[in-house]
Design a protein around this motif. Structure first.
Motif, PDB file in Angstrom:
ATOM      1  N   ARG A 118       0.831  -1.206   0.000  1.00  0.00           N
ATOM      2  CA  ARG A 118       0.000   0.000   0.000  1.00  0.00           C
ATOM      3  C   ARG A 118       0.871   1.264   0.000  1.00  0.00           C
ATOM      4  NH1 ARG A 118      -2.616  -1.113   4.106  1.00  0.00           N
ATOM      5  NH2 ARG A 118      -4.485  -2.004   3.147  1.00  0.00           N
ATOM      6  N   SER A 119       1.924   1.262   0.790  1.00  0.00           N
ATOM      7  CA  SER A 119       2.803   2.429   0.848  1.00  0.00           C
ATOM      8  C   SER A 119       3.491   2.663  -0.491  1.00  0.00           C
ATOM      9  CB  SER A 119       3.856   2.234   1.948  1.00  0.00           C
ATOM     10  OG  SER A 119       3.259   2.131   3.226  1.00  0.00           O
ATOM     11  N   SER A 120       3.920   1.592  -1.140  1.00  0.00           N
ATOM     12  CA  SER A 120       4.587   1.712  -2.436  1.00  0.00           C
ATOM     13  C   SER A 120       3.630   2.245  -3.495  1.00  0.00           C
ATOM     14  CB  SER A 120       5.154   0.359  -2.870  1.00  0.00           C
ATOM     15  OG  SER A 120       5.793   0.454  -4.135  1.00  0.00           O
ATOM     16  N   VAL A 121       2.415   1.686  -3.531  1.00  0.00           N
ATOM     17  CA  VAL A 121       1.413   2.132  -4.506  1.00  0.00           C
ATOM     18  C   VAL A 121       1.083   3.602  -4.285  1.00  0.00           C
ATOM     19  CG1 VAL A 121      -0.968   1.864  -5.285  1.00  0.00           C
ATOM     20  CG2 VAL A 121       0.408  -0.166  -4.798  1.00  0.00           C
ATOM     21  N   ALA A 122       0.848   3.969  -3.036  1.00  0.00           N
ATOM     22  CA  ALA A 122       0.474   5.349  -2.721  1.00  0.00           C
ATOM     23  C   ALA A 122       1.573   6.320  -3.128  1.00  0.00           C
ATOM     24  CB  ALA A 122       0.171   5.476  -1.229  1.00  0.00           C
ATOM     25  N   ARG A 123       2.822   5.979  -2.842  1.00  0.00           N
ATOM     26  CA  ARG A 123       3.934   6.868  -3.179  1.00  0.00           C
ATOM     27  C   ARG A 123       4.054   7.059  -4.684  1.00  0.00           C
ATOM     28  NH1 ARG A 123       9.443   4.968  -0.811  1.00  0.00           N
ATOM     29  NH2 ARG A 123       9.192   3.386  -2.434  1.00  0.00           N
TER      30      ARG A 123
ATOM     31  N   ASP B 126      -0.156   5.506   8.292  1.00  0.00           N
ATOM     32  CA  ASP B 126       0.565   4.295   8.723  1.00  0.00           C
ATOM     33  C   ASP B 126       1.380   3.695   7.585  1.00  0.00           C
ATOM     34  OD1 ASP B 126      -0.706   4.552  11.224  1.00  0.00           O
ATOM     35  OD2 ASP B 126      -2.435   3.426  10.484  1.00  0.00           O
ATOM     36  N   THR B 127       2.208   4.518   6.956  1.00  0.00           N
ATOM     37  CA  THR B 127       3.047   4.010   5.871  1.00  0.00           C
ATOM     38  C   THR B 127       4.166   3.126   6.427  1.00  0.00           C
ATOM     39  OG1 THR B 127       4.454   5.979   5.943  1.00  0.00           O
ATOM     40  CG2 THR B 127       2.584   5.995   4.404  1.00  0.00           C
ATOM     41  N   LYS B 128       4.600   2.200   5.601  1.00  0.00           N
ATOM     42  CA  LYS B 128       5.698   1.313   5.970  1.00  0.00           C
ATOM     43  C   LYS B 128       6.643   1.219   4.785  1.00  0.00           C
ATOM     44  CE  LYS B 128       6.771  -3.231   7.894  1.00  0.00           C
ATOM     45  NZ  LYS B 128       6.225  -4.488   8.447  1.00  0.00           N
ATOM     46  N   GLU B 129       7.920   1.441   5.020  1.00  0.00           N
ATOM     47  CA  GLU B 129       8.902   1.464   3.936  1.00  0.00           C
ATOM     48  C   GLU B 129       8.926   0.117   3.216  1.00  0.00           C
ATOM     49  OE1 GLU B 129      11.579   3.253   1.424  1.00  0.00           O
ATOM     50  OE2 GLU B 129      10.370   4.132   3.025  1.00  0.00           O
ATOM     51  N   PRO B 130       8.650   0.120   1.900  1.00  0.00           N
ATOM     52  CA  PRO B 130       8.623  -1.156   1.163  1.00  0.00           C
ATOM     53  C   PRO B 130      10.022  -1.634   0.790  1.00  0.00           C
ATOM     54  CG  PRO B 130       8.100   0.657  -0.311  1.00  0.00           C
ATOM     55  CD  PRO B 130       8.243   1.260   1.064  1.00  0.00           C
TER      56      PRO B 130
END
Length: 204
Positions: free
Chosen positions: A74-79, A87-91
């Motif tokens: 989710r964090s990668s897609v959003a970025r 609640d991002t998490k480094e991919p």
């Protein structure tokens, strides 16, 4: 006998009339979803797009027996889509590669498919040149035989044997000619064109 051992095995045919009802139902469902998206505002549309792509990436990987961290995806897609999510998490590099490949396939579905694009997807999926603990050749077609096998050692069962490596380039060329020919894929294009509407919000 495996399917690729049949003469003219790529000359598939289908009855368009028998598919028309299913395509019509699909288009109605897509139209309904697109209408709902148009009423919830741009930010909500983008959030919905992030969730849809995230689900596709995670589910597609599960088919291959790979479990991805949903928060990382989710964090990668959003970025990549320029969307802020909580609640991002480094991919990992692997997750970023899978997301990059999926977004290219979805957003640029009408871009002709060729060897270089396919090899680019391959490199994005395996940036380290490894699959698990095994070294793999990235960015080119296989040069060895490939079987799909199950069963314990000594009692293996071959479910499928792929075309021999010396046939792969020719078979891929045939596939690209078919895939990029809109005349032969009119039914598929009809569904793809409608389905892309849902994801086109991310290209705004």
């Amino acid at each position: 006998m495996f399917i690729h051992e049949i003469e003219n095995w790529t000359s598939f045919r289908w009855n368009a009339d028998s598919l028309s009802d299913a395509i019509a139902r699909t288009n109605r469902a897509i139209g309904y979803l697109t209408g709902r998206l148009s009423t919830i505002g741009f930010d909500s549309q983008m959030a919905a797009t992030v969730e849809a792509v995230t689900h596709d990436v995670v589910s597609s990987s599960e088919i291959e027996g790979i479990t991805l961290n949903t928060e990382e995806v989710r964090s990668s897609v959003a970025r990549k889509l320029g969307v802020t999510v909580p609640d991002t998490k480094e991919p990992t590099h692997y997750v970023d590669g899978v997301v990059e490949m999926m977004l290219d396939a979805v957003m640029n579905y009408d871009t002709p498919l060729n060897h270089d694009r396919l090899f680019g997807w391959h490199a994005a999926l395996f940036p380290t040149g490894k699959s698990g603990f095994s070294d793999i050749v990235v960015g080119r077609y296989r040069d060895e035989s490939m079987d799909v096998v199950s069963g314990t050692f000594g009692r293996e069962r071959v479910h499928y044997r792929a075309p021999e490596p010396e046939r792969v380039l020719d078979e891929m060329n045939k596939f690209f000619l078919w895939f990029n020919d809109n005349k032969d894929c009119s039914i598929i294009s009809e569904v793809c064109n409608s389905s892309s509407v849902v994801c086109m919000h991310s290209s705004v």
